[in-house]
Motif scaffolding. Structure first.
Motif, PDB file in Angstrom:
ATOM      1  N   GLY A   1       0.646  -1.184   0.021  1.00  0.00           N
ATOM      2  CA  GLY A   1      -0.167  -0.110  -0.099  1.00  0.00           C
ATOM      3  C   GLY A   1       0.869   1.287  -0.008  1.00  0.00           C
ATOM      4  N   LEU A   2       1.835   1.048   0.702  1.00  0.00           N
ATOM      5  CA  LEU A   2       2.735   2.435   0.743  1.00  0.00           C
ATOM      6  C   LEU A   2       3.404   2.740  -0.567  1.00  0.00           C
ATOM      7  CD1 LEU A   2       4.566   1.882   4.201  1.00  0.00           C
ATOM      8  CD2 LEU A   2       2.890   3.482   3.619  1.00  0.00           C
ATOM      9  N   VAL A   3       3.797   1.528  -1.397  1.00  0.00           N
ATOM     10  CA  VAL A   3       4.437   1.736  -2.745  1.00  0.00           C
ATOM     11  C   VAL A   3       3.484   2.149  -3.819  1.00  0.00           C
ATOM     12  CG1 VAL A   3       5.629   0.593  -4.580  1.00  0.00           C
ATOM     13  CG2 VAL A   3       6.190   0.075  -2.061  1.00  0.00           C
ATOM     14  N   VAL A   4       2.070   1.759  -3.565  1.00  0.00           N
ATOM     15  CA  VAL A   4       1.159   2.039  -4.616  1.00  0.00           C
ATOM     16  C   VAL A   4       0.932   3.444  -4.639  1.00  0.00           C
ATOM     17  CG1 VAL A   4      -1.144   1.672  -5.169  1.00  0.00           C
ATOM     18  CG2 VAL A   4       0.362  -0.440  -4.760  1.00  0.00           C
ATOM     19  N   VAL A   5       0.736   4.034  -3.489  1.00  0.00           N
ATOM     20  CA  VAL A   5       0.221   5.506  -3.386  1.00  0.00           C
ATOM     21  C   VAL A   5       1.253   6.451  -4.054  1.00  0.00           C
ATOM     22  CG1 VAL A   5      -0.008   7.403  -1.944  1.00  0.00           C
ATOM     23  CG2 VAL A   5      -0.702   5.280  -1.292  1.00  0.00           C
TER      24      VAL A   5
ATOM     25  N   LEU B   1      -7.635  11.539  -7.030  1.00  0.00           N
ATOM     26  CA  LEU B   1      -7.274  11.072  -6.203  1.00  0.00           C
ATOM     27  C   LEU B   1      -8.276  10.733  -4.969  1.00  0.00           C
ATOM     28  CD1 LEU B   1      -3.437  12.447  -5.474  1.00  0.00           C
ATOM     29  CD2 LEU B   1      -4.148  10.378  -6.805  1.00  0.00           C
ATOM     30  N   PHE B   2      -9.223  11.475  -4.533  1.00  0.00           N
ATOM     31  CA  PHE B   2     -10.002  11.228  -3.655  1.00  0.00           C
ATOM     32  C   PHE B   2     -11.073  10.127  -4.081  1.00  0.00           C
ATOM     33  CE2 PHE B   2     -14.440  12.055  -1.741  1.00  0.00           C
ATOM     34  CZ  PHE B   2     -13.825  11.982  -0.366  1.00  0.00           C
ATOM     35  N   LEU B   3     -11.386  10.170  -5.235  1.00  0.00           N
ATOM     36  CA  LEU B   3     -12.133   8.921  -5.944  1.00  0.00           C
ATOM     37  C   LEU B   3     -11.494   7.577  -5.761  1.00  0.00           C
ATOM     38  CD1 LEU B   3     -14.803   8.075  -7.365  1.00  0.00           C
ATOM     39  CD2 LEU B   3     -13.494   8.434  -9.433  1.00  0.00           C
TER      40      LEU B   3
ATOM     41  N   LEU C   1      -6.363  -0.338   2.778  1.00  0.00           N
ATOM     42  CA  LEU C   1      -6.803   0.528   3.763  1.00  0.00           C
ATOM     43  C   LEU C   1      -5.719   1.601   3.894  1.00  0.00           C
ATOM     44  CD1 LEU C   1      -8.591   1.379   6.165  1.00  0.00           C
ATOM     45  CD2 LEU C   1      -7.134  -0.120   7.745  1.00  0.00           C
ATOM     46  N   VAL C   2      -4.333   1.396   3.747  1.00  0.00           N
ATOM     47  CA  VAL C   2      -3.280   2.407   4.062  1.00  0.00           C
ATOM     48  C   VAL C   2      -3.447   3.165   2.706  1.00  0.00           C
ATOM     49  CG1 VAL C   2      -0.945   2.809   4.129  1.00  0.00           C
ATOM     50  CG2 VAL C   2      -2.028   1.067   5.724  1.00  0.00           C
ATOM     51  N   ALA C   3      -3.280   2.459   1.634  1.00  0.00           N
ATOM     52  CA  ALA C   3      -3.359   3.328   0.293  1.00  0.00           C
ATOM     53  C   ALA C   3      -4.806   4.423   0.156  1.00  0.00           C
ATOM     54  CB  ALA C   3      -3.321   2.218  -0.692  1.00  0.00           C
ATOM     55  N   GLY C   4      -5.876   3.948   0.661  1.00  0.00           N
ATOM     56  CA  GLY C   4      -6.945   4.610   0.457  1.00  0.00           C
ATOM     57  C   GLY C   4      -6.896   5.977   1.346  1.00  0.00           C
ATOM     58  N   LEU C   5      -6.331   5.733   2.683  1.00  0.00           N
ATOM     59  CA  LEU C   5      -6.267   6.870   3.611  1.00  0.00           C
ATOM     60  C   LEU C   5      -5.006   7.846   3.188  1.00  0.00           C
ATOM     61  CD1 LEU C   5      -6.343   4.908   7.093  1.00  0.00           C
ATOM     62  CD2 LEU C   5      -8.192   6.295   5.846  1.00  0.00           C
TER      63      LEU C   5
ATOM     64  N   PRO D   1      -4.820  14.486   0.641  1.00  0.00           N
ATOM     65  CA  PRO D   1      -4.678  15.659   0.289  1.00  0.00           C
ATOM     66  C   PRO D   1      -5.722  16.406  -0.134  1.00  0.00           C
ATOM     67  CG  PRO D   1      -3.241  14.283  -0.728  1.00  0.00           C
ATOM     68  CD  PRO D   1      -4.293  13.444  -0.092  1.00  0.00           C
ATOM     69  N   TYR D   2      -7.028  15.784  -0.632  1.00  0.00           N
ATOM     70  CA  TYR D   2      -8.279  16.249  -1.008  1.00  0.00           C
ATOM     71  C   TYR D   2      -8.990  16.802   0.377  1.00  0.00           C
ATOM     72  CZ  TYR D   2     -12.531  17.304  -3.691  1.00  0.00           C
ATOM     73  OH  TYR D   2     -13.633  17.959  -4.264  1.00  0.00           O
ATOM     74  N   VAL D   3      -8.950  15.907   1.194  1.00  0.00           N
ATOM     75  CA  VAL D   3      -9.885  16.514   2.604  1.00  0.00           C
ATOM     76  C   VAL D   3      -8.923  17.510   3.314  1.00  0.00           C
ATOM     77  CG1 VAL D   3      -9.886  15.643   5.020  1.00  0.00           C
ATOM     78  CG2 VAL D   3     -10.230  13.973   3.173  1.00  0.00           C
ATOM     79  N   GLY D   4      -7.308  17.692   3.045  1.00  0.00           N
ATOM     80  CA  GLY D   4      -6.709  18.638   3.380  1.00  0.00           C
ATOM     81  C   GLY D   4      -7.243  20.189   2.877  1.00  0.00           C
ATOM     82  N   LEU D   5      -7.876  19.888   1.432  1.00  0.00           N
ATOM     83  CA  LEU D   5      -8.519  21.274   0.928  1.00  0.00           C
ATOM     84  C   LEU D   5      -9.482  21.712   1.709  1.00  0.00           C
ATOM     85  CD1 LEU D   5      -8.372  19.971  -2.883  1.00  0.00           C
ATOM     86  CD2 LEU D   5      -6.349  21.400  -1.758  1.00  0.00           C
ATOM     87  N   PHE D   6     -10.540  20.896   2.418  1.00  0.00           N
ATOM     88  CA  PHE D   6     -11.499  21.561   3.214  1.00  0.00           C
ATOM     89  C   PHE D   6     -11.118  22.301   4.428  1.00  0.00           C
ATOM     90  CE2 PHE D   6     -13.398  17.942   1.140  1.00  0.00           C
ATOM     91  CZ  PHE D   6     -14.711  18.425   0.668  1.00  0.00           C
ATOM     92  N   ILE D   7      -9.877  22.243   4.894  1.00  0.00           N
ATOM     93  CA  ILE D   7      -9.281  22.791   6.188  1.00  0.00           C
ATOM     94  C   ILE D   7      -8.515  23.899   5.568  1.00  0.00           C
ATOM     95  CG2 ILE D   7      -8.139  22.441   8.217  1.00  0.00           C
ATOM     96  CD1 ILE D   7      -8.693  19.397   7.948  1.00  0.00           C
ATOM     97  N   THR D   8      -7.188  23.581   5.264  1.00  0.00           N
ATOM     98  CA  THR D   8      -6.434  24.906   4.613  1.00  0.00           C
ATOM     99  C   THR D   8      -5.876  24.528   3.120  1.00  0.00           C
ATOM    100  OG1 THR D   8      -4.498  23.241   5.579  1.00  0.00           O
ATOM    101  CG2 THR D   8      -5.263  25.126   7.112  1.00  0.00           C
ATOM    102  N   PRO D   9      -6.758  25.003   2.285  1.00  0.00           N
ATOM    103  CA  PRO D   9      -6.467  24.588   1.013  1.00  0.00           C
ATOM    104  C   PRO D   9      -5.241  25.166   0.399  1.00  0.00           C
ATOM    105  CG  PRO D   9      -8.479  26.343   0.947  1.00  0.00           C
ATOM    106  CD  PRO D   9      -7.732  25.743   2.378  1.00  0.00           C
TER     107      PRO D   9
END
Length: 218
Positions: A10-14, A120-122, A74-78, A83-91
């Motif tokens: 999962g770490l390599v796939v991201v 990436l979010f999808l 699970l790790v790759a999805g998180l 990054p997309y979730v971070g756009l809601f907080i500090t874009p």
């Protein structure tokens, strides 16, 4: 052990997925926009971005569908949705953290593109959904062959005094006598050989009634 390998995968796939999706989307969008500008198209220009997207899809499909361990998806999805979730907080801060100006084999690598358009979010949400199967957290059952019960050998019946072999019939007993293979003698009597009379010697002169050799020549 299988969870550890899935976690490392999962770490390599991201990062691999991020780069491949960026190259594919940027190449496809740039190619289509160029076609619109010049008014003509050449489908050979889409081969390179299509290869990037196909390889990225294969990598994601293997990670999400292989039932090794759900820890990798699970790790790759998180990591992909972060990054997309971070756009809601500090874009603006998130956007500045993403490097820009990189190149790959001479092609531009705009890593902000799949984050801003939500790709990436999808992908991250699809990988997270793949981890909700409870059976993926269990080890695959190992089929143990069941032992086949040994059939006991049936004992042979004990012969009794009355179990005598059948007596052969008279037709079977009247067989021809044994022989040595010589032919049967001829019953017809043969004639006796002629005998010499007079007590003469076999070396004597021939009978008088036979001509001599010198007379025959004359």
């Amino acid at each position: 052990m299988r969870h550890l390998w899935s976690f490392l995968a999962g770490l390599v796939v991201v990062p691999v997925t991020w780069v491949l999706v960026t190259l594919g989307q940027d190449g496809s969008a740039g190619t289509v926009n160029r076609w619109v500008e010049i008014g003509t198209s050449n489908t050979a220009n889409l081969i390179e971005p299509a290869v990037y997207l196909a390889v990225g899809g294969i990598v994601l499909g293997l990670l999400g569908t292989l039932r090794i361990s759900p820890l990798g998806p699970l790790v790759a999805g998180l990591l992909l949705i972060t990054p997309y979730v971070g756009l809601f907080i500090t874009p603006f801060r998130v956007r500045e953290r993403i490097p820009s100006g990189w190149e790959f084999l001479g092609d531009p690598l705009p890593l902000r593109l799949p984050v801003e358009n939500g790709t990436l979010f999808l992908i991250g949400m699809m990988l997270l959904i793949a981890t909700f199967s409870g059976q993926r957290w269990r080890r695959w059952p190992v089929t143990v062959p069941q032992p086949v019960p040994a059939t006991p050998d049936t004992p042979a019946p004990d012969p009794t005094l009355t179990d005598w072999p059948p007596v052969p019939s008279s037709a079977e007993r009247d067989t021809a006598p044994l022989s040595l293979g010589y032919p049967d003698p001829d019953p017809t009597p043969t004639e006796p050989l002629p005998r010499r009379t007079g007590g003469g010697s076999p070396w004597s002169a021939p009978p008088g009634n036979l001509p001599r050799r010198d007379d025959a020549t004359n």
